[in-house]
Motif scaffolding. Structure first.
Motif: not given
Length: 384
Positions: A103-104, A124-126, A129, A106, A121-122
């Motif tokens: 989760p941390e 682990n975003e959105g 995810y 990039h 987008p990363s």
């Protein structure tokens, strides 16, 4: 079947279903959009697209691509470098330290040939995810993953016990019979039984592969301890690497060592995949099956020399094969559509099981009905 045996199977089915059904509703509801994760990403623009490669253009140097990615996140270290299966793209995953939790982390997506950083987008975003975390660990890490694994094992037991209880029912009625002229509960029960037994093989596959997938972290740790243990002994008293050799050269060595395979990703020291002193260049095959099986090629980060090519143990191969099978990710869109249909049917089976449990009679009454063969406990989640 003896009454005592019938009662035992009945209680096993009842309580395994009762305990796991609410969690299964969560898993099947969140699993449905995850089947189409790639298609959703493409439709919403979340999946980057790379320009076609000009004829004769060489690949960009992997070390330069990594430096570009690190410039986006100053102070971080590289964790993984990998290849996208859908175009000439690579990704670089970075973090504050080698053991950074997912989760941390990039990620940066780049064109494999031009080196251009592509907007994306990363990972682990959105929304997707968020759904993925609900499906895999309900946001509590390994403990949540293992708990959901236990629920899927209860689901498998409920399926097996339901099939056993369904056998007397099949001796009295023709397959597919729906008794709509009697009570509403009986019609729901017949439909529930029918859909449950039709999807039983698929439900077993999804349940078993889901349980296996929840063991991914412990299995990976076991492999690292066992398979990399001997290699680690050679470096036990060695200080941590003070300089890192070329990643691009390590990839070239791996390609030469496994000419019939292609690289999937590179792990950096300290990430848990290749020890503290090696790049792990993980190679895979070119077919829908062999591309799921990886073989590590370990390259010393200081000397740049190829050190070992350990074989993956059987349990790791089973894990790697079960992951795409769980989401129907073997046969393209047609198989995904079939998986989605079966997912929806199973959701109905679960919901109808809750309805039937709410309208239940006493245990003694249900046993008498089972013995008479007039009705039956259903597979895959019936709860009385």
């Amino acid at each position: 079947m003896k009454r005592s045996t019938l009662k035992a199977w009945f209680l096993v089915h009842k309580w395994t279903s009762l305990v796991c059904t609410l969690f299964l509703l969560l898993l099947f509801a969140t699993g449905l959009p995850l089947i189409f994760w790639e298609e959703i990403a493409h439709a919403t623009g979340a999946e980057p697209e790379a320009e076609p490669v000009p004829a004769g253009m060489p690949r960009a140097n992997a070390d330069q691509l990594i430096e570009k990615a690190l410039a986006r996140y100053p102070g971080e270290v590289p964790l993984f470098f990998g290849w996208d299966d859908h175009g000439p793209m690579v990704y670089v995953t970075t973090g504050a330290r080698p053991d950074t939790p997912p989760p941390e982390m990039h990620s940066v997506i780049l064109h494999e040939y031009t080196g251009e950083i592509l907007p994306a987008p990363s990972f682990n975003e959105g929304v997707m995810y968020f759904i993925y975390r609900l499906h895999t660990d309900v946001f509590v890490g390994l403990a949540g993953t293992l708990f959901l694994g236990a629920m899927t094992l209860l689901f498998v037991i409920a399926i097996i016990s339901g099939v056993v209880l369904y056998a007397p029912f099949m001796r009295k009625l023709s397959f597919g019979t729906l008794r709509t002229g009697k009570s509403r509960r009986l019609a729901w029960l017949d439909l529930h039984n029918l859909l449950g037994v039709v999807t039983v093989a698929w439900a077993l596959v999804v349940g078993l592969t889901g349980a296996i997938n929840t063991l991914a972290k412990p299995l990976e740790q076991s492999w690292q301890a066992q398979q990399l243990g001997e290699l680690g002994d050679r470096y036990r008293n060695a200080p941590k690497p003070s300089r890192f050799s070329s990643v691009d050269a390590a990839i070239a060595k791996a390609r030469a060592a496994e000419p019939d395979m292609k690289p999937a990703f590179v792990s950096f020291p300290g990430t848990g995949y290749s020890g503290e002193h090696h790049y792990g260049v993980f190679m895979h095959g070119n077919t829908p099956i062999t591309e799921r099986i990886t073989k590590p090629v370990l390259v010393d980060v200081e000397t740049g020399e190829l050190t070992a090519q350990p074989e993956l143990p059987l349990y790791m191969s089973i894990l790697l094969l079960s992951q795409p099978l769980h989401f129907g990710d073997y046969g393209g869109l047609p198989l995904k559509l079939l998986w989605a249909l079966l997912d929806l049917i199973t959701l109905f089976v679960l919901v109808s099981g809750l309805y039937l449990w709410a309208k239940r009679g006493s245990t003694e009454t249900r046993l008498k009905e089972l013995e008479s063969g007039l009705v039956s406990e259903a597979p895959a989640g019936a709860m009385r």
